[in-house]
Enzyme design. Structure first.
Site, short mmCIF file in Angstrom:
data_model
loop_
_atom_site.label_atom_id
_atom_site.label_comp_id
_atom_site.label_asym_id
_atom_site.label_seq_id
_atom_site.Cartn_x
_atom_site.Cartn_y
_atom_site.Cartn_z
N GLN A 123 91.25 31.46 -25.38
CA GLN A 123 91.15 30.54 -24.24
C GLN A 123 91.86 29.21 -24.52
OE1 GLN A 123 88.68 31.91 -21.72
NE2 GLN A 123 89.92 30.69 -20.36
N THR A 166 92.27 35.66 -10.77
CA THR A 166 92.73 36.31 -12.00
C THR A 166 93.59 37.53 -11.65
OG1 THR A 166 90.64 35.64 -12.99
CG2 THR A 166 91.98 37.20 -14.23
N SER A 202 90.05 27.73 -11.62
CA SER A 202 88.84 27.01 -12.03
C SER A 202 89.14 25.52 -12.22
CB SER A 202 88.30 27.57 -13.35
OG SER A 202 87.51 28.72 -13.13
N GLY A 240 82.60 32.42 -14.90
CA GLY A 240 82.25 33.83 -15.05
C GLY A 240 83.16 34.57 -16.02
N ASP A 241 82.72 35.74 -16.42
CA ASP A 241 83.50 36.72 -17.18
C ASP A 241 82.78 38.05 -16.94
OD1 ASP A 241 85.81 36.73 -19.38
OD2 ASP A 241 84.29 38.10 -20.13
N ASN A 283 85.62 42.24 -11.03
CA ASN A 283 86.31 41.15 -10.33
C ASN A 283 87.83 41.22 -10.52
OD1 ASN A 283 87.46 38.17 -11.00
ND2 ASN A 283 86.25 38.19 -9.14
N LYS A 296 95.55 29.87 -23.72
CA LYS A 296 95.67 30.20 -22.29
C LYS A 296 95.55 28.93 -21.45
CE LYS A 296 92.85 33.44 -20.91
NZ LYS A 296 91.76 34.26 -20.31
N LYS A 341 83.99 29.39 -24.86
CA LYS A 341 83.52 30.65 -24.29
C LYS A 341 82.05 30.82 -24.65
CE LYS A 341 85.25 34.21 -22.00
NZ LYS A 341 86.45 34.29 -21.15
P1 NDP Z 1 83.38 42.47 -14.38
O1 NDP Z 1 82.05 42.43 -15.03
O2 NDP Z 1 83.52 42.06 -12.97
O3 NDP Z 1 83.99 43.94 -14.51
C1 NDP Z 1 84.16 44.52 -15.77
C2 NDP Z 1 84.74 45.92 -15.61
O4 NDP Z 1 85.15 46.40 -16.89
C3 NDP Z 1 83.73 46.91 -15.09
O5 NDP Z 1 84.39 47.90 -14.36
C4 NDP Z 1 83.12 47.47 -16.37
O6 NDP Z 1 82.55 48.77 -16.24
C5 NDP Z 1 84.34 47.53 -17.26
N1 NDP Z 1 83.92 47.36 -18.67
C6 NDP Z 1 83.32 46.28 -19.22
N2 NDP Z 1 83.03 46.50 -20.50
C7 NDP Z 1 83.45 47.73 -20.77
C8 NDP Z 1 83.44 48.54 -21.94
N3 NDP Z 1 82.93 48.08 -23.09
N4 NDP Z 1 83.98 49.78 -21.85
C9 NDP Z 1 84.50 50.24 -20.68
N5 NDP Z 1 84.53 49.52 -19.53
C10 NDP Z 1 84.02 48.30 -19.58
O7 NDP Z 1 84.32 41.60 -15.33
P2 NDP Z 1 85.73 40.92 -14.98
O8 NDP Z 1 86.50 41.76 -14.02
O9 NDP Z 1 85.49 39.50 -14.66
O10 NDP Z 1 86.44 40.94 -16.42
C11 NDP Z 1 87.29 42.01 -16.83
C12 NDP Z 1 88.18 41.51 -17.97
O11 NDP Z 1 88.99 40.42 -17.51
C13 NDP Z 1 87.47 40.99 -19.22
O12 NDP Z 1 88.26 41.27 -20.34
C14 NDP Z 1 87.46 39.47 -18.99
O13 NDP Z 1 87.35 38.76 -20.20
C15 NDP Z 1 88.83 39.30 -18.36
N6 NDP Z 1 89.06 38.08 -17.58
C16 NDP Z 1 88.22 37.74 -16.56
C17 NDP Z 1 88.47 36.61 -15.81
C18 NDP Z 1 87.65 36.24 -14.63
O14 NDP Z 1 88.01 35.28 -13.95
N7 NDP Z 1 86.58 36.94 -14.30
C19 NDP Z 1 89.60 35.71 -16.14
C20 NDP Z 1 90.46 36.21 -17.19
C21 NDP Z 1 90.16 37.34 -17.88
P3 NDP Z 1 80.97 48.98 -16.38
O15 NDP Z 1 80.35 48.46 -15.14
O16 NDP Z 1 80.80 50.45 -16.58
O17 NDP Z 1 80.54 48.19 -17.61
O1 2IT Z 2 88.88 34.64 -19.60
C1 2IT Z 2 88.95 33.77 -18.72
O2 2IT Z 2 89.94 33.06 -18.57
C2 2IT Z 2 87.80 33.62 -17.82
N1 2IT Z 2 86.83 34.38 -17.92
C3 2IT Z 2 87.79 32.54 -16.77
C4 2IT Z 2 87.43 31.21 -17.36
C5 2IT Z 2 87.21 30.10 -16.36
O3 2IT Z 2 86.76 29.04 -16.82
O4 2IT Z 2 87.48 30.25 -15.17
#
Ligand code: NDP
Ligand code: 2IT
Length: 438
Positions: free
Chosen positions: A104, A202, A370, A158-159, A233, A107, A119
Protein backbone atom coordinates in the site's frame (compact mmCIF):
# COMPACT_ATOMS: atom_id res chain seq x y z
CA UNK A 1 19.32 -8.78 3.05
CA UNK A 2 16.91 -11.62 2.18
CA UNK A 3 18.01 -13.77 5.13
CA UNK A 4 17.90 -10.78 7.46
CA UNK A 5 14.30 -9.98 6.48
CA UNK A 6 13.20 -13.58 7.05
CA UNK A 7 15.01 -13.69 10.38
CA UNK A 8 13.48 -10.45 11.66
CA UNK A 9 9.97 -11.33 10.47
CA UNK A 10 9.59 -15.07 11.08
CA UNK A 11 6.65 -17.04 9.65
CA UNK A 12 5.44 -14.19 7.43
CA UNK A 13 5.84 -15.68 3.91
CA UNK A 14 3.52 -13.20 2.15
CA UNK A 15 5.43 -10.28 3.66
CA UNK A 16 8.76 -11.80 2.53
CA UNK A 17 7.34 -12.30 -0.97
CA UNK A 18 6.14 -8.70 -1.28
CA UNK A 19 9.42 -7.30 0.04
CA UNK A 20 11.65 -9.48 -2.17
CA UNK A 21 9.77 -8.42 -5.27
CA UNK A 22 10.21 -4.73 -4.45
CA UNK A 23 13.89 -5.07 -3.50
CA UNK A 24 14.66 -6.91 -6.74
CA UNK A 25 13.28 -3.96 -8.71
CA UNK A 26 15.16 -1.42 -6.59
CA UNK A 27 18.66 -2.83 -7.15
CA UNK A 28 19.60 -0.30 -9.89
CA UNK A 29 18.22 2.63 -7.87
CA UNK A 30 20.04 1.66 -4.71
CA UNK A 31 23.28 1.13 -6.66
CA UNK A 32 23.03 4.68 -8.00
CA UNK A 33 21.96 6.42 -4.78
CA UNK A 34 24.51 6.22 -1.95
CA UNK A 35 22.44 8.77 0.02
CA UNK A 36 19.55 6.31 0.33
CA UNK A 37 21.92 3.69 1.79
CA UNK A 38 23.55 6.20 4.15
CA UNK A 39 20.13 7.20 5.49
CA UNK A 40 19.01 3.55 5.81
CA UNK A 41 15.88 4.35 3.81
CA UNK A 42 15.18 0.71 2.90
CA UNK A 43 15.75 -0.56 6.44
CA UNK A 44 13.37 2.09 7.80
CA UNK A 45 10.77 1.34 5.11
CA UNK A 46 10.74 -2.34 6.08
CA UNK A 47 9.90 -1.56 9.70
CA UNK A 48 6.30 -0.38 10.21
CA UNK A 49 6.07 2.92 12.10
CA UNK A 50 3.51 1.33 14.44
CA UNK A 51 1.71 -2.05 14.74
CA UNK A 52 -1.46 -2.43 16.78
CA UNK A 53 -2.77 -5.88 17.80
CA UNK A 54 -5.87 -6.23 19.92
CA UNK A 55 -8.54 -8.58 21.23
CA UNK A 56 -12.03 -8.39 19.70
CA UNK A 57 -14.64 -10.16 21.84
CA UNK A 58 -18.22 -10.30 20.55
CA UNK A 59 -21.46 -12.21 21.13
CA UNK A 60 -23.29 -14.23 18.45
CA UNK A 61 -27.08 -14.33 18.15
CA UNK A 62 -27.33 -17.19 20.63
CA UNK A 63 -25.35 -15.31 23.26
CA UNK A 64 -22.11 -17.28 22.82
CA UNK A 65 -18.95 -15.21 23.16
CA UNK A 66 -16.27 -15.37 20.44
CA UNK A 67 -12.77 -13.91 20.48
CA UNK A 68 -11.06 -12.67 17.33
CA UNK A 69 -7.84 -10.82 16.73
CA UNK A 70 -7.70 -7.24 15.43
CA UNK A 71 -4.78 -5.72 13.53
CA UNK A 72 -3.77 -2.31 12.25
CA UNK A 73 -0.29 -1.86 10.81
CA UNK A 74 0.57 1.82 10.34
CA UNK A 75 3.43 1.34 7.92
CA UNK A 76 4.58 4.67 6.57
CA UNK A 77 3.22 8.22 6.83
CA UNK A 78 5.92 10.20 4.99
CA UNK A 79 3.45 11.22 2.25
CA UNK A 80 0.25 11.61 4.29
CA UNK A 81 -2.04 9.93 6.85
CA UNK A 82 -1.86 6.11 6.85
CA UNK A 83 -4.40 4.88 4.30
CA UNK A 84 -5.51 1.37 3.41
CA UNK A 85 -8.26 -1.17 3.83
CA UNK A 86 -9.46 -3.52 6.54
CA UNK A 87 -9.73 -7.22 5.66
CA UNK A 88 -12.07 -9.59 7.51
CA UNK A 89 -11.18 -13.17 6.53
CA UNK A 90 -10.21 -16.25 8.59
CA UNK A 91 -6.76 -16.33 6.92
CA UNK A 92 -5.80 -12.86 8.25
CA UNK A 93 -2.63 -12.77 10.39
CA UNK A 94 0.14 -10.26 11.00
CA UNK A 95 2.19 -11.39 7.97
CA UNK A 96 -0.75 -10.89 5.61
CA UNK A 97 -1.55 -7.46 7.03
CA UNK A 98 2.13 -6.48 6.71
CA UNK A 99 2.36 -7.60 3.08
CA UNK A 100 -0.76 -5.61 2.26
CA UNK A 101 0.45 -2.56 4.20
CA UNK A 102 3.86 -2.69 2.54
CA UNK A 103 2.32 -2.83 -0.97
CA UNK A 104 0.00 0.00 0.00
CA UNK A 105 2.90 2.40 0.66
CA UNK A 106 4.04 2.31 -2.97
CA UNK A 107 0.54 2.07 -4.44
CA UNK A 108 -0.56 5.16 -2.56
CA UNK A 109 2.60 7.03 -3.59
CA UNK A 110 1.82 6.24 -7.24
CA UNK A 111 -1.58 7.96 -6.98
CA UNK A 112 0.20 11.26 -6.26
CA UNK A 113 -2.54 12.15 -3.74
CA UNK A 114 -0.74 12.59 -0.40
CA UNK A 115 -1.59 9.36 1.42
CA UNK A 116 0.70 7.13 3.49
CA UNK A 117 0.41 3.33 3.71
CA UNK A 118 -1.37 1.14 6.26
CA UNK A 119 -3.60 -1.93 6.45
CA UNK A 120 -5.63 -3.77 9.03
CA UNK A 121 -8.28 -6.35 9.65
CA UNK A 122 -9.27 -9.38 11.61
CA UNK A 123 -9.49 -13.17 11.37
CA UNK A 124 -13.27 -12.78 11.78
CA UNK A 125 -15.25 -14.61 9.04
CA UNK A 126 -18.40 -12.71 8.03
CA UNK A 127 -19.68 -15.59 5.83
CA UNK A 128 -22.93 -16.94 7.25
CA UNK A 129 -23.16 -14.32 10.03
CA UNK A 130 -26.35 -12.30 10.51
CA UNK A 131 -26.39 -8.51 10.15
CA UNK A 132 -26.64 -8.16 13.95
CA UNK A 133 -23.61 -10.38 14.48
CA UNK A 134 -21.61 -8.38 11.94
CA UNK A 135 -22.72 -5.16 13.65
CA UNK A 136 -21.69 -6.34 17.11
CA UNK A 137 -18.33 -7.51 15.77
CA UNK A 138 -17.72 -4.17 14.00
CA UNK A 139 -18.67 -2.22 17.14
CA UNK A 140 -16.27 -4.23 19.30
CA UNK A 141 -13.50 -3.88 16.68
CA UNK A 142 -13.95 -0.10 16.48
CA UNK A 143 -14.15 0.32 20.27
CA UNK A 144 -10.43 -0.43 20.33
CA UNK A 145 -9.39 0.82 16.86
CA UNK A 146 -10.87 4.32 17.36
CA UNK A 147 -8.07 5.41 19.69
CA UNK A 148 -5.49 4.79 16.95
CA UNK A 149 -7.13 6.42 13.91
CA UNK A 150 -8.47 9.81 12.80
CA UNK A 151 -8.91 11.92 9.66
CA UNK A 152 -5.35 13.32 9.95
CA UNK A 153 -3.77 10.13 11.36
CA UNK A 154 -5.06 6.95 9.77
CA UNK A 155 -8.06 6.46 7.49
CA UNK A 156 -9.15 2.82 6.95
CA UNK A 157 -11.49 1.54 4.21
CA UNK A 158 -12.77 -1.79 2.87
CA UNK A 159 -10.98 -4.86 1.53
CA UNK A 160 -11.98 -8.56 1.49
CA UNK A 161 -15.03 -9.08 3.72
CA UNK A 162 -15.44 -5.36 4.41
CA UNK A 163 -17.90 -3.46 2.21
CA UNK A 164 -20.53 -0.75 2.62
CA UNK A 165 -22.38 -2.58 5.41
CA UNK A 166 -19.29 -3.00 7.59
CA UNK A 167 -18.04 0.55 6.95
CA UNK A 168 -21.45 1.81 8.11
CA UNK A 169 -21.30 -0.06 11.43
CA UNK A 170 -17.65 0.91 11.98
CA UNK A 171 -18.32 4.56 11.22
CA UNK A 172 -21.36 4.67 13.53
CA UNK A 173 -19.36 3.35 16.46
CA UNK A 174 -16.46 5.75 15.80
CA UNK A 175 -18.83 8.72 15.76
CA UNK A 176 -20.59 7.57 18.91
CA UNK A 177 -17.40 7.13 20.93
CA UNK A 178 -15.51 10.20 19.72
CA UNK A 179 -18.48 12.56 19.26
CA UNK A 180 -16.92 13.70 15.98
CA UNK A 181 -18.21 13.48 12.42
CA UNK A 182 -15.03 13.32 10.38
CA UNK A 183 -13.79 11.53 7.27
CA UNK A 184 -12.14 8.78 9.31
CA UNK A 185 -13.22 5.96 6.99
CA UNK A 186 -13.75 5.85 3.24
CA UNK A 187 -16.27 3.79 1.31
CA UNK A 188 -19.13 5.40 3.23
CA UNK A 189 -22.68 5.51 1.82
CA UNK A 190 -23.33 8.23 -0.77
CA UNK A 191 -25.90 9.99 1.42
CA UNK A 192 -23.60 10.25 4.47
CA UNK A 193 -20.23 11.38 3.16
CA UNK A 194 -19.23 8.65 0.71
CA UNK A 195 -17.82 9.51 -2.70
CA UNK A 196 -19.60 8.66 -5.91
CA UNK A 197 -17.81 5.85 -7.80
CA UNK A 198 -15.87 4.57 -4.73
CA UNK A 199 -17.54 1.12 -4.89
CA UNK A 200 -16.77 0.93 -8.61
CA UNK A 201 -13.31 2.51 -8.52
CA UNK A 202 -10.96 -0.46 -8.09
CA UNK A 203 -12.55 -2.53 -10.86
CA UNK A 204 -13.08 0.41 -13.22
CA UNK A 205 -9.53 1.59 -12.60
CA UNK A 206 -8.07 -1.82 -13.35
CA UNK A 207 -9.91 -1.97 -16.67
CA UNK A 208 -8.61 1.52 -17.55
CA UNK A 209 -5.09 0.32 -16.71
CA UNK A 210 -5.49 -2.80 -18.88
CA UNK A 211 -6.77 -0.60 -21.73
CA UNK A 212 -3.69 1.64 -21.45
CA UNK A 213 -1.40 -1.40 -21.63
CA UNK A 214 -3.23 -2.60 -24.76
CA UNK A 215 -3.08 0.87 -26.36
CA UNK A 216 0.72 0.76 -26.03
CA UNK A 217 0.58 -2.39 -28.17
CA UNK A 218 -1.72 -0.81 -30.73
CA UNK A 219 -4.84 -2.60 -29.50
CA UNK A 220 -7.97 -1.77 -27.50
CA UNK A 221 -10.57 -3.63 -25.44
CA UNK A 222 -13.20 -3.82 -28.15
CA UNK A 223 -14.08 -7.47 -28.82
CA UNK A 224 -11.48 -8.92 -26.42
CA UNK A 225 -12.53 -11.85 -24.27
CA UNK A 226 -11.62 -11.68 -20.58
CA UNK A 227 -11.29 -14.07 -17.63
CA UNK A 228 -12.01 -12.49 -14.25
CA UNK A 229 -11.62 -14.29 -10.91
CA UNK A 230 -13.52 -13.43 -7.74
CA UNK A 231 -17.11 -12.23 -7.45
CA UNK A 232 -16.76 -9.50 -4.85
CA UNK A 233 -16.45 -5.75 -5.07
CA UNK A 234 -13.44 -5.66 -7.39
CA UNK A 235 -14.59 -8.47 -9.72
CA UNK A 236 -18.14 -7.12 -10.16
CA UNK A 237 -17.06 -3.63 -11.26
CA UNK A 238 -14.25 -5.02 -13.40
CA UNK A 239 -16.85 -7.04 -15.28
CA UNK A 240 -19.17 -4.02 -15.53
CA UNK A 241 -16.51 -1.75 -17.06
CA UNK A 242 -15.19 -4.46 -19.40
CA UNK A 243 -18.67 -4.73 -20.88
CA UNK A 244 -19.08 -0.96 -21.10
CA UNK A 245 -15.87 -0.74 -23.12
CA UNK A 246 -16.86 -3.49 -25.56
CA UNK A 247 -14.97 -6.46 -24.09
CA UNK A 248 -16.58 -9.79 -23.21
CA UNK A 249 -16.00 -10.97 -19.60
CA UNK A 250 -16.62 -14.72 -19.59
CA UNK A 251 -16.08 -15.74 -15.97
CA UNK A 252 -16.33 -15.03 -12.25
CA UNK A 253 -15.51 -17.24 -9.25
CA UNK A 254 -15.49 -17.71 -5.49
CA UNK A 255 -13.60 -20.05 -3.19
CA UNK A 256 -15.98 -22.90 -4.19
CA UNK A 257 -15.62 -22.81 -7.97
CA UNK A 258 -16.10 -20.72 -11.10
CA UNK A 259 -18.75 -19.85 -13.64
CA UNK A 260 -18.17 -19.55 -17.36
CA UNK A 261 -20.84 -17.79 -19.38
CA UNK A 262 -20.43 -17.99 -23.17
CA UNK A 263 -22.69 -14.95 -23.65
CA UNK A 264 -20.68 -12.86 -21.18
CA UNK A 265 -21.46 -12.39 -17.48
CA UNK A 266 -24.83 -10.72 -16.80
CA UNK A 267 -23.77 -8.02 -14.32
CA UNK A 268 -27.27 -7.29 -13.02
CA UNK A 269 -27.81 -10.95 -12.12
CA UNK A 270 -24.36 -11.17 -10.51
CA UNK A 271 -25.03 -8.03 -8.43
CA UNK A 272 -28.43 -9.36 -7.35
CA UNK A 273 -26.89 -12.64 -6.14
CA UNK A 274 -23.72 -11.22 -4.55
CA UNK A 275 -24.64 -7.72 -3.34
CA UNK A 276 -28.33 -8.14 -2.48
CA UNK A 277 -28.67 -11.81 -1.51
CA UNK A 278 -25.05 -12.39 -0.40
CA UNK A 279 -25.14 -15.73 -2.28
CA UNK A 280 -22.61 -17.86 -4.19
CA UNK A 281 -21.62 -17.94 -7.88
CA UNK A 282 -23.04 -21.48 -8.27
CA UNK A 283 -26.49 -19.86 -8.04
CA UNK A 284 -25.60 -17.63 -10.99
CA UNK A 285 -25.25 -20.64 -13.31
CA UNK A 286 -28.57 -22.11 -12.20
CA UNK A 287 -30.47 -18.86 -12.70
CA UNK A 288 -28.78 -17.71 -15.92
CA UNK A 289 -29.88 -20.71 -17.96
CA UNK A 290 -28.22 -22.27 -20.99
CA UNK A 291 -25.21 -20.04 -21.65
CA UNK A 292 -23.57 -20.49 -18.21
CA UNK A 293 -22.12 -23.47 -16.38
CA UNK A 294 -20.59 -23.86 -12.93
CA UNK A 295 -17.34 -25.75 -12.41
CA UNK A 296 -16.86 -26.81 -8.79
CA UNK A 297 -13.21 -26.54 -7.71
CA UNK A 298 -11.11 -26.16 -10.87
CA UNK A 299 -9.20 -23.15 -12.08
CA UNK A 300 -10.78 -20.18 -13.79
CA UNK A 301 -7.47 -19.73 -15.65
CA UNK A 302 -8.27 -22.83 -17.73
CA UNK A 303 -10.79 -20.73 -19.70
CA UNK A 304 -9.15 -19.34 -22.89
CA UNK A 305 -9.28 -15.54 -23.21
CA UNK A 306 -7.37 -12.50 -24.52
CA UNK A 307 -6.91 -10.83 -21.14
CA UNK A 308 -6.93 -11.99 -17.50
CA UNK A 309 -7.88 -9.89 -14.47
CA UNK A 310 -7.28 -11.75 -11.19
CA UNK A 311 -9.58 -10.08 -8.64
CA UNK A 312 -9.92 -12.46 -5.67
CA UNK A 313 -6.87 -12.90 -3.44
CA UNK A 314 -3.08 -13.32 -3.11
CA UNK A 315 -1.24 -16.12 -4.96
CA UNK A 316 -4.34 -17.29 -6.85
CA UNK A 317 -2.51 -17.42 -10.21
CA UNK A 318 0.52 -19.72 -10.11
CA UNK A 319 2.99 -21.18 -12.61
CA UNK A 320 0.61 -23.82 -14.00
CA UNK A 321 -2.12 -21.26 -14.55
CA UNK A 322 0.35 -18.89 -16.23
CA UNK A 323 1.48 -21.68 -18.57
CA UNK A 324 -2.13 -22.41 -19.52
CA UNK A 325 -2.92 -18.73 -20.08
CA UNK A 326 0.15 -18.35 -22.31
CA UNK A 327 -0.74 -21.47 -24.29
CA UNK A 328 -4.20 -20.02 -24.83
CA UNK A 329 -2.72 -16.80 -26.21
CA UNK A 330 -3.34 -14.32 -23.38
CA UNK A 331 -2.15 -10.78 -24.27
CA UNK A 332 -2.37 -9.00 -20.93
CA UNK A 333 -2.74 -9.76 -17.22
CA UNK A 334 -3.83 -6.89 -14.98
CA UNK A 335 -4.04 -7.41 -11.21
CA UNK A 336 -7.24 -6.22 -9.51
CA UNK A 337 -6.35 -8.16 -6.35
CA UNK A 338 -3.21 -7.57 -4.27
CA UNK A 339 -0.33 -9.90 -5.27
CA UNK A 340 -2.59 -12.51 -6.93
CA UNK A 341 0.18 -13.68 -9.28
CA UNK A 342 3.05 -15.73 -7.81
CA UNK A 343 6.63 -14.64 -8.64
CA UNK A 344 7.11 -17.76 -10.83
CA UNK A 345 3.96 -16.92 -12.78
CA UNK A 346 5.04 -13.28 -13.25
CA UNK A 347 8.38 -14.48 -14.67
CA UNK A 348 6.67 -16.87 -17.09
CA UNK A 349 4.19 -14.24 -18.29
CA UNK A 350 6.77 -11.52 -18.83
CA UNK A 351 9.20 -13.93 -20.55
CA UNK A 352 6.37 -14.83 -22.95
CA UNK A 353 5.85 -11.15 -23.79
CA UNK A 354 2.48 -10.82 -22.02
CA UNK A 355 1.77 -7.28 -20.76
CA UNK A 356 1.68 -7.52 -16.95
CA UNK A 357 0.13 -4.82 -14.75
CA UNK A 358 1.07 -5.28 -11.07
CA UNK A 359 -1.63 -4.62 -8.45
CA UNK A 360 0.11 -1.69 -6.83
CA UNK A 361 -0.38 0.18 -10.10
CA UNK A 362 -3.40 -1.51 -11.70
CA UNK A 363 -5.69 -1.61 -8.66
CA UNK A 364 -4.76 1.83 -7.29
CA UNK A 365 -8.06 3.32 -8.50
CA UNK A 366 -9.82 2.23 -5.30
CA UNK A 367 -7.51 3.99 -2.92
CA UNK A 368 -7.29 6.96 -5.29
CA UNK A 369 -11.04 7.55 -5.09
CA UNK A 370 -10.77 7.02 -1.32
CA UNK A 371 -8.36 9.96 -1.29
CA UNK A 372 -10.90 11.95 -3.33
CA UNK A 373 -13.51 11.03 -0.68
CA UNK A 374 -11.17 12.44 1.99
CA UNK A 375 -10.89 15.68 0.00
CA UNK A 376 -14.66 15.95 -0.34
CA UNK A 377 -15.15 15.31 3.41
CA UNK A 378 -12.50 17.88 4.36
CA UNK A 379 -14.17 20.48 2.15
CA UNK A 380 -17.74 19.42 3.15
CA UNK A 381 -18.33 18.99 -0.58
CA UNK A 382 -19.94 16.37 -2.85
CA UNK A 383 -18.67 15.80 -6.37
CA UNK A 384 -20.79 14.46 -9.21
CA UNK A 385 -20.20 10.90 -10.45
CA UNK A 386 -19.00 12.33 -13.78
CA UNK A 387 -16.37 14.46 -12.05
CA UNK A 388 -15.06 11.58 -9.92
CA UNK A 389 -14.90 9.21 -12.87
CA UNK A 390 -13.05 11.77 -14.96
CA UNK A 391 -10.51 12.12 -12.14
CA UNK A 392 -10.20 8.34 -11.83
CA UNK A 393 -9.47 7.96 -15.54
CA UNK A 394 -6.90 10.76 -15.39
CA UNK A 395 -5.19 9.20 -12.36
CA UNK A 396 -5.04 5.70 -13.90
CA UNK A 397 -3.57 7.10 -17.14
CA UNK A 398 -1.07 9.05 -15.10
CA UNK A 399 -0.05 5.96 -13.10
CA UNK A 400 0.34 3.95 -16.30
CA UNK A 401 2.45 6.70 -17.86
CA UNK A 402 4.62 7.01 -14.73
CA UNK A 403 5.29 3.24 -14.58
CA UNK A 404 5.97 2.99 -18.31
CA UNK A 405 8.27 6.00 -18.36
CA UNK A 406 10.17 4.96 -15.20
CA UNK A 407 10.77 1.45 -16.57
CA UNK A 408 12.20 2.97 -19.77
CA UNK A 409 14.41 5.34 -17.79
CA UNK A 410 15.91 2.38 -15.91
CA UNK A 411 16.50 0.32 -19.05
CA UNK A 412 13.60 -2.08 -18.57
CA UNK A 413 11.09 -1.02 -21.25
CA UNK A 414 7.61 -2.50 -20.83
CA UNK A 415 8.38 -3.82 -17.32
CA UNK A 416 5.52 -2.36 -15.27
CA UNK A 417 6.67 -4.20 -12.12
CA UNK A 418 10.00 -2.37 -12.14
CA UNK A 419 8.32 0.90 -13.15
CA UNK A 420 5.73 0.77 -10.34
CA UNK A 421 8.18 -0.29 -7.64
CA UNK A 422 10.82 2.28 -8.56
CA UNK A 423 8.46 5.21 -9.10
CA UNK A 424 6.55 4.53 -5.87
CA UNK A 425 9.76 4.05 -3.92
CA UNK A 426 11.41 7.25 -5.18
CA UNK A 427 8.49 9.39 -4.01
CA UNK A 428 8.47 7.89 -0.51
CA UNK A 429 12.27 7.75 -0.19
CA UNK A 430 12.71 11.41 -1.15
CA UNK A 431 10.07 12.47 1.40
CA UNK A 432 11.80 10.38 4.09
CA UNK A 433 15.19 11.90 3.26
CA UNK A 434 13.76 15.41 3.51
CA UNK A 435 12.06 14.71 6.85
CA UNK A 436 15.18 13.53 8.69
CA UNK A 437 15.91 10.50 10.83
CA UNK A 438 12.52 9.56 12.31
P1 NDP B 1 -14.67 -9.09 -1.55
O1 NDP B 1 -14.74 -9.59 -0.16
O2 NDP B 1 -15.72 -8.18 -2.04
O3 NDP B 1 -14.58 -10.32 -2.56
C1 NDP B 1 -13.55 -11.25 -2.45
C2 NDP B 1 -13.72 -12.32 -3.52
O4 NDP B 1 -12.53 -13.11 -3.57
C3 NDP B 1 -14.85 -13.27 -3.23
O5 NDP B 1 -15.37 -13.75 -4.44
C4 NDP B 1 -14.16 -14.38 -2.44
O6 NDP B 1 -14.83 -15.64 -2.49
C5 NDP B 1 -12.84 -14.46 -3.16
N1 NDP B 1 -11.80 -14.91 -2.21
C6 NDP B 1 -11.38 -14.27 -1.10
N2 NDP B 1 -10.47 -14.99 -0.45
C7 NDP B 1 -10.31 -16.11 -1.16
C8 NDP B 1 -9.49 -17.26 -1.01
N3 NDP B 1 -8.64 -17.38 0.03
N4 NDP B 1 -9.57 -18.22 -1.96
C9 NDP B 1 -10.43 -18.09 -3.02
N5 NDP B 1 -11.24 -17.02 -3.21
C10 NDP B 1 -11.17 -16.06 -2.30
O7 NDP B 1 -13.22 -8.41 -1.67
P2 NDP B 1 -12.71 -7.34 -2.75
O8 NDP B 1 -13.35 -7.58 -4.07
O9 NDP B 1 -12.80 -6.00 -2.13
O10 NDP B 1 -11.15 -7.71 -2.81
C11 NDP B 1 -10.62 -8.62 -3.77
C12 NDP B 1 -9.13 -8.37 -3.92
O11 NDP B 1 -8.90 -7.03 -4.37
C13 NDP B 1 -8.28 -8.51 -2.65
O12 NDP B 1 -7.01 -8.99 -3.00
C14 NDP B 1 -8.15 -7.06 -2.17
O13 NDP B 1 -7.02 -6.88 -1.35
C15 NDP B 1 -8.01 -6.35 -3.50
N6 NDP B 1 -8.30 -4.93 -3.53
C16 NDP B 1 -9.50 -4.44 -3.08
C17 NDP B 1 -9.77 -3.10 -3.16
C18 NDP B 1 -11.10 -2.53 -2.77
O14 NDP B 1 -11.30 -1.34 -2.98
N7 NDP B 1 -12.03 -3.31 -2.24
C19 NDP B 1 -8.77 -2.14 -3.65
C20 NDP B 1 -7.57 -2.76 -4.18
C21 NDP B 1 -7.37 -4.10 -4.09
P3 NDP B 1 -15.50 -16.26 -1.17
O15 NDP B 1 -16.74 -15.48 -0.92
O16 NDP B 1 -15.72 -17.69 -1.50
O17 NDP B 1 -14.48 -16.08 -0.05
O1 2IT C 1 -5.93 -2.58 -1.35
C1 2IT C 1 -6.45 -1.46 -1.41
O2 2IT C 1 -5.96 -0.53 -2.05
C2 2IT C 1 -7.74 -1.28 -0.72
N1 2IT C 1 -8.27 -2.23 -0.14
C3 2IT C 1 -8.41 0.07 -0.71
C4 2IT C 1 -7.79 0.98 0.31
C5 2IT C 1 -8.51 2.28 0.54
O3 2IT C 1 -8.09 2.97 1.49
O4 2IT C 1 -9.43 2.64 -0.19
Amino acid sequence: MRAEIEHRNPAQPEFHQAVHEVLESLAPVLAAREDYAQAAIVERLLEPERQVLFRVPWQDDRGKVHVNRGFRVEFNSALGPYKGGLRFHPSVNLGIVKFLGFEQIFKNALTGLGIGGGKGGSDFDPHGRSDSEVMRFCQSFMTELQRHIGEHTDVPAGDIGVGGREIGYLFGQYRRITNRWEGVLTGKGRSWGGSAIRPEATGYGNVYFAAEMLHRRGEDLQGQTAVVSGSGNVAIYTIEKLKALGANPLTCSDSGGYVVDDKGIDVDLLKQIKEVERGRVSEYATRRGGSARYVAGGSVWDVPADIALPSATQNELGADAATTLIRNGVKAVSEGANMPTTPEAVDLLTAAGVAFGPGKAANAGGVAVSALEMSQNAARDTWTPARVEEELLRIMRDIHHTCYETAERYGAPGDYVAGANIAGFERVADAMLAQGVI
